[in-house]
Design a protein around this motif. Structure first.
Motif, PDB file in Angstrom:
ATOM      1  N   TYR A  43       0.805  -1.220   0.000  1.00  0.00           N
ATOM      2  CA  TYR A  43       0.000   0.000   0.000  1.00  0.00           C
ATOM      3  C   TYR A  43       0.840   1.273   0.000  1.00  0.00           C
ATOM      4  O   TYR A  43       0.343   2.354   0.287  1.00  0.00           O
ATOM      5  CB  TYR A  43      -0.932   0.005   1.220  1.00  0.00           C
ATOM      6  CG  TYR A  43      -1.759  -1.254   1.326  1.00  0.00           C
ATOM      7  CD1 TYR A  43      -2.776  -1.519   0.419  1.00  0.00           C
ATOM      8  CD2 TYR A  43      -1.511  -2.191   2.332  1.00  0.00           C
ATOM      9  CE1 TYR A  43      -3.530  -2.674   0.502  1.00  0.00           C
ATOM     10  CE2 TYR A  43      -2.258  -3.342   2.443  1.00  0.00           C
ATOM     11  CZ  TYR A  43      -3.263  -3.583   1.518  1.00  0.00           C
ATOM     12  OH  TYR A  43      -4.012  -4.732   1.599  1.00  0.00           O
ATOM     13  N   GLN A 100      -5.956  -7.097   3.030  1.00  0.00           N
ATOM     14  CA  GLN A 100      -6.413  -7.603   1.744  1.00  0.00           C
ATOM     15  C   GLN A 100      -7.380  -8.753   1.971  1.00  0.00           C
ATOM     16  O   GLN A 100      -7.102  -9.682   2.728  1.00  0.00           O
ATOM     17  CB  GLN A 100      -5.229  -8.063   0.894  1.00  0.00           C
ATOM     18  CG  GLN A 100      -5.541  -8.229  -0.581  1.00  0.00           C
ATOM     19  CD  GLN A 100      -6.011  -6.922  -1.223  1.00  0.00           C
ATOM     20  OE1 GLN A 100      -5.541  -5.860  -0.868  1.00  0.00           O
ATOM     21  NE2 GLN A 100      -6.930  -7.026  -2.169  1.00  0.00           N
ATOM     22  N   THR A 105      -9.641  -4.531  -0.723  1.00  0.00           N
ATOM     23  CA  THR A 105      -8.982  -3.999   0.472  1.00  0.00           C
ATOM     24  C   THR A 105     -10.015  -3.553   1.506  1.00  0.00           C
ATOM     25  O   THR A 105     -10.963  -2.842   1.187  1.00  0.00           O
ATOM     26  CB  THR A 105      -8.087  -2.799   0.111  1.00  0.00           C
ATOM     27  OG1 THR A 105      -7.105  -3.224  -0.839  1.00  0.00           O
ATOM     28  CG2 THR A 105      -7.383  -2.257   1.350  1.00  0.00           C
TER      29      THR A 105
END
Length: 548
Positions: A43, A100, A105
């Motif tokens: 991320y 995840q 997400t």
């Protein structure tokens, strides 16, 4: 003696051998394996795995110092005039957790903000009204010092769903390039909402959001907050809000006014829709909102002056119905790397009826209030009420407002950048409803009467609920000697003006005119009273900010 000594030494040696043998038979306890914090690269920078989980977390924050000086060029000794400088220290903590899943997400984001503010315009009446801050109460510190405590963000995002406290999906520019957001335009960075966003095509997304109406309420105009012995004692405060509607007896003859409670309650959420497009060149958004304006019931009935008291149930007024305000907004952001890396331009416009916080006409002067001005002790106030209840028809007359804003960010070099911003807005109130309200309030015993008799020429110089306009424009210069450190200064020019005519200059007189001379100017016992059409001001702000 030697024999005894030999026996003791032998016994000790034997016990040592036995103890060693027993210790050798015990299992050896191994140390627990150490689980080191691992970097999470899925991320972006700064994320790490929370030990023992598959959740990635990023901890970040901000420290900021601000100082400001506001100069009202027409400032006098009216009211609280005199406070020109202010300071603020702010701390921010962000927690961003992501996991995840098979549905995409799962994200939870929380932001806490704490600040200590003092002085003019760095203390915030808006923050007080929204319950995000509490003011000092001392003689010298009253409303001049303020502690700000806010859960600025606390939302969950999952499979297109956003739920919690987040920025309104109606907003677009939202003062992105400004040191302290001041240009006209909608910017509700923290509201409670439940929204769903669908993505389709290449860069397109559509959002439907149900949002908390509390953070979009501008008071319906009322002439009082409390009735004591049939008279309004204070008008437009936080404890209540009443407005008169003509009451009729059984024969249909008007005999007084019913005092309607126009404090807005939350019944329906605001409905917000947004269509957005994002691409390498920039982004564009079209958004719309529907906002309910609510009223309560009539309380007491006040007879017209000279009429006898009205018996309970002997008179009635039309039922005031709820109305719906609405607003639309269009905005575009263009990235301009061919001028300099990082350059960008925002253009935005908004129009609304009965939804002034969606157009952002009050963004500089202060929101969630019926009126405000550009600097402490200004000559007159600009009025923002979303609606007036017409006392003759019993219907709401919705205010109309619109704003436009342009903002350009330019990098002189990687370390130096400037923003140039300008905005303009106008607001219009229903003049027929305003005149009817002034007339009826004059006929009834309403005590505080801010509007004046509409049949007298001097009432044209009253600033209450006048159609008006405002300009906010400025520029900044920011130096970033190292990454995530900003040292900057920003200057703003502001001007609020009525659209036509003149108003009494409250900085120079508190007198109420009782006549008009041959030149059409208001007079008191023949003496001309000072009037004005506009207020000009200048504001300088600086900040030192470190993000981490």
């Amino acid at each position: 003696m030697k024999l005894v000594k030999s026996l003791l030494l032998g016994s000790a040696a034997g016990l040592t051998v036995v103890a060693g043998a027993q210790a050798a038979d015990l299992p050896i306890k191994k140390a627990a394996p150490v689980e080191y914090v691992r970097v999470c690269s899925a991320y972006g920078a700064g994320f790490f795995f929370i030990p023992g989980t598959d959740t990635c977390l990023r901890v970040s924050g901000r420290a900021r110092f601000e100082a400001g000086y506001t100069q009202n060029f027409t400032r006098g000794n009216n009211g609280g005039g005199g406070d020109l400088s202010g300071y603020r220290g702010l701390g921010r903590l962000n927690l961003d957790a992501r996991t995840q899943t098979a549905y995409g997400t799962l994200r939870a984001f929380v932001r806490f903000e704490l600040a200590s503010r003092t002085g003019a315009y760095l203390t915030s009446g808006t923050a007080n009204r929204a319950a995000n801050a509490f003011p000092a109460l001392g003689v010298d510190t009253f409303n001049r010092a303020q502690q700000y405590v806010n859960v600025d963000k606390a939302f969950i995002q999952f499979a297109g769903l956003t739920a919690g406290r987040a920025a309104s999906f109606y907003d677009f520019y939202a003062h992105d390039f400004e040191i302290i957001g001041t240009t006209l335009g909608s910017d509700v960075s923290s509201t409670n909402l439940l929204a769903y966003t669908a993505t389709f095509g290449q860069g397109f997304s559509a959002t439907l959001s149900l949002e908390d109406p509390i953070f979009r309420k501008t008071p319906i105009f009322g002439t009082g907050t409390a009735l004591v012995n049939g008279q309004y004692q204070v008008f437009n405060s936080g404890s209540g809000n009443f407005t008169p509607v003509i009451a009729y007896n059984a024969a249909g003859v008007p005999v007084g006014v019913a005092n309607y409670d126009v404090v807005q309650r939350s019944r329906m959420p605001d409905f917000v829709g947004a269509l957005r497009y994002d691409a390498a060149w920039g982004s564009a958004q079209l958004s719309a909102a529907v906002h309910e304006l609510t009223v309560g019931n009539a309380s007491t009935i006040t007879p017209f002056n000279g009429f006898p008291a009205i018996a309970t149930g002997a008179a009635a007024a039309p039922r005031v119905s709820n109305e719906y305000g609405w607003a639309v907004q269009a905005g575009i952001k263009a990235n301009l790397p061919f001028i300099a890396a990082g350059d960008a331009l925002y253009l935005q416009g908004s129009y609304g009826e009965g939804a002034n916080l969606y157009t952002g006409i009050s963004a500089y002067n202060g929101s969630w209030t019926s009126n405000g001005n550009i600097a402490s002790g200004a000559s007159f106030n600009q009025w923002y009420s979303d609606a007036i209840v017409d006392p003759v028809t019993g219907k709401m007359s919705l205010a109309t407002s619109w704003t436009v804003v342009a903002s350009y960010l330019h990098y002189w070099s990687p370390e130096w950048r400037s923003a140039f911003m300008g905005s303009y807005g106008e607001i219009y109130h229903g003049q027929a409803a305003r005149n009817n309200l002034a007339l009826v309030s004059g006929l009834a015993s309403t005590g505080v009467q801010p509007l004046g008799n509409p049949f007298l020429a001097q009432s044209a110089f009253n600033a209450v609920l006048r159609d008006s306009n405002q300009i906010v424009a400025g520029a900044s210069l920011i130096w970033s000697p190292v990454k995530d450190l900003d040292i900057g200064i920003e200057g703003l020019y502001t001007r609020q003006a009525i659209n036509n005519g003149r108003v009494i200059d409250a900085n120079k007189t508190s007198a109420v005119p009782n006549g008009v001379n041959a030149a059409g100017l208001p007079t008191l016992n023949g003496a001309v009273l000072p009037t004005t059409t506009a207020i000009d001001g200048f504001n300088v702000r600086m900040r030192v900010q470190r993000d981490f």
